[in-house]
Design a protein around this motif. Sequence first.
Motif, PDB file in Angstrom:
ATOM      1  N   PRO A   1       5.148   9.340 -11.053  1.00  0.00           N
ATOM      2  CA  PRO A   1       4.307   8.832 -12.144  1.00  0.00           C
ATOM      3  C   PRO A   1       5.013   7.849 -13.083  1.00  0.00           C
ATOM      4  O   PRO A   1       4.362   6.996 -13.669  1.00  0.00           O
ATOM      5  N   HIS A   2       6.318   7.952 -13.237  1.00  0.00           N
ATOM      6  CA  HIS A   2       7.023   7.026 -14.117  1.00  0.00           C
ATOM      7  C   HIS A   2       6.990   5.587 -13.587  1.00  0.00           C
ATOM      8  O   HIS A   2       7.279   4.655 -14.319  1.00  0.00           O
ATOM      9  N   LEU A   3       6.583   5.393 -12.338  1.00  0.00           N
ATOM     10  CA  LEU A   3       6.456   4.055 -11.771  1.00  0.00           C
ATOM     11  C   LEU A   3       5.051   3.483 -11.912  1.00  0.00           C
ATOM     12  O   LEU A   3       4.814   2.337 -11.554  1.00  0.00           O
ATOM     13  N   LYS A   4       4.138   4.275 -12.432  1.00  0.00           N
ATOM     14  CA  LYS A   4       2.722   3.896 -12.467  1.00  0.00           C
ATOM     15  C   LYS A   4       2.479   2.544 -13.124  1.00  0.00           C
ATOM     16  O   LYS A   4       1.724   1.722 -12.624  1.00  0.00           O
ATOM     17  N   ASP A   5       3.142   2.295 -14.256  1.00  0.00           N
ATOM     18  CA  ASP A   5       2.887   1.058 -15.001  1.00  0.00           C
ATOM     19  C   ASP A   5       3.939  -0.018 -14.759  1.00  0.00           C
ATOM     20  O   ASP A   5       3.997  -0.996 -15.493  1.00  0.00           O
TER      21      ASP A   5
ATOM     22  N   ALA B   1       0.837  -1.202   0.000  1.00  0.00           N
ATOM     23  CA  ALA B   1       0.000   0.000   0.000  1.00  0.00           C
ATOM     24  C   ALA B   1       0.872   1.253   0.000  1.00  0.00           C
ATOM     25  O   ALA B   1       0.557   2.239  -0.684  1.00  0.00           O
ATOM     26  N   ASP B   2       1.988   1.216   0.736  1.00  0.00           N
ATOM     27  CA  ASP B   2       2.935   2.340   0.713  1.00  0.00           C
ATOM     28  C   ASP B   2       3.482   2.546  -0.696  1.00  0.00           C
ATOM     29  O   ASP B   2       3.571   3.675  -1.185  1.00  0.00           O
ATOM     30  N   ILE B   3       3.849   1.456  -1.361  1.00  0.00           N
ATOM     31  CA  ILE B   3       4.388   1.542  -2.722  1.00  0.00           C
ATOM     32  C   ILE B   3       3.354   2.138  -3.673  1.00  0.00           C
ATOM     33  O   ILE B   3       3.679   3.001  -4.497  1.00  0.00           O
ATOM     34  N   GLU B   4       2.112   1.708  -3.551  1.00  0.00           N
ATOM     35  CA  GLU B   4       1.052   2.240  -4.424  1.00  0.00           C
ATOM     36  C   GLU B   4       0.881   3.741  -4.215  1.00  0.00           C
ATOM     37  O   GLU B   4       0.667   4.493  -5.164  1.00  0.00           O
ATOM     38  N   ARG B   5       0.965   4.211  -2.984  1.00  0.00           N
ATOM     39  CA  ARG B   5       0.894   5.656  -2.716  1.00  0.00           C
ATOM     40  C   ARG B   5       2.092   6.393  -3.286  1.00  0.00           C
ATOM     41  O   ARG B   5       1.975   7.483  -3.805  1.00  0.00           O
ATOM     42  N   TRP B   6       3.287   5.799  -3.165  1.00  0.00           N
ATOM     43  CA  TRP B   6       4.491   6.417  -3.717  1.00  0.00           C
ATOM     44  C   TRP B   6       4.391   6.544  -5.228  1.00  0.00           C
ATOM     45  O   TRP B   6       4.927   7.473  -5.815  1.00  0.00           O
ATOM     46  N   LYS B   7       3.695   5.601  -5.865  1.00  0.00           N
ATOM     47  CA  LYS B   7       3.530   5.671  -7.319  1.00  0.00           C
ATOM     48  C   LYS B   7       2.764   6.929  -7.733  1.00  0.00           C
ATOM     49  O   LYS B   7       2.964   7.439  -8.833  1.00  0.00           O
ATOM     50  N   LEU B   8       1.922   7.452  -6.867  1.00  0.00           N
ATOM     51  CA  LEU B   8       1.214   8.702  -7.162  1.00  0.00           C
ATOM     52  C   LEU B   8       2.187   9.878  -7.236  1.00  0.00           C
ATOM     53  O   LEU B   8       1.962  10.831  -7.977  1.00  0.00           O
ATOM     54  N   PHE B   9       3.253   9.823  -6.450  1.00  0.00           N
ATOM     55  CA  PHE B   9       4.258  10.884  -6.426  1.00  0.00           C
ATOM     56  C   PHE B   9       5.365  10.669  -7.451  1.00  0.00           C
ATOM     57  O   PHE B   9       6.123  11.580  -7.736  1.00  0.00           O
TER      58      PHE B   9
END
Length: 191
Positions: A42-46, A32-40
């Motif tokens: 964006p290049h990690l989104k996919d 869940a922490d990683i998913e939140r960090w992906k919001l900050f």
Amino acid sequence: MKTTIKWIIYSLLIVPHIICFYCSSHRTVIMADIERWKLFRPHLKDTTDIHALMYLLIFQPSFRNQFYLRMGNVRIILKILLHEVPCTVVETQDIGEGFVFMHAMGTSVNSLSRIGRNCTLYHNVLIGVGNNLKQAPVIGDNVTIGYGAIIIGNVKIGNNVKIGAGTVVTHDIPDNTTVVGPKPRLLCHTL
């Protein structure tokens, strides 16, 4: 060439981190922490979750600090491989999932404090006890705490609250509120 060697070295250093992650009882919270960090980031989104974990461990020392916090006692060994961010003191274990520690330098969170889910702390934040050394802040869900904010004493921060940079909080803040200033003033309140 140097970049490739650097990646190989870092990859070897984070293998124990990944093994500990998969063996951890806190894996869902870390995800869940990683998913939140992906919001900050964006290049990690996919990217895959393991790729995001590797990237965050290598390039985001603030994430590394919170990863070590979630890992418990095994962090003592992991810190030998990849160091923590200095000048960050987080003593509490009571932090909800989806936590983001953005630029954690100079941040201090007291051991008695509680932080809800999906909260974001920026740098130089102080969350601590006041005159009564047995009562610390309780922070609700979906709270953003800006640079240099200070939250002291037996205060309750509601859900969906934004605390501006440099704000000093010594009183309760209701849900759905934005406060700013050294003497906090209500900027807006949404129902």
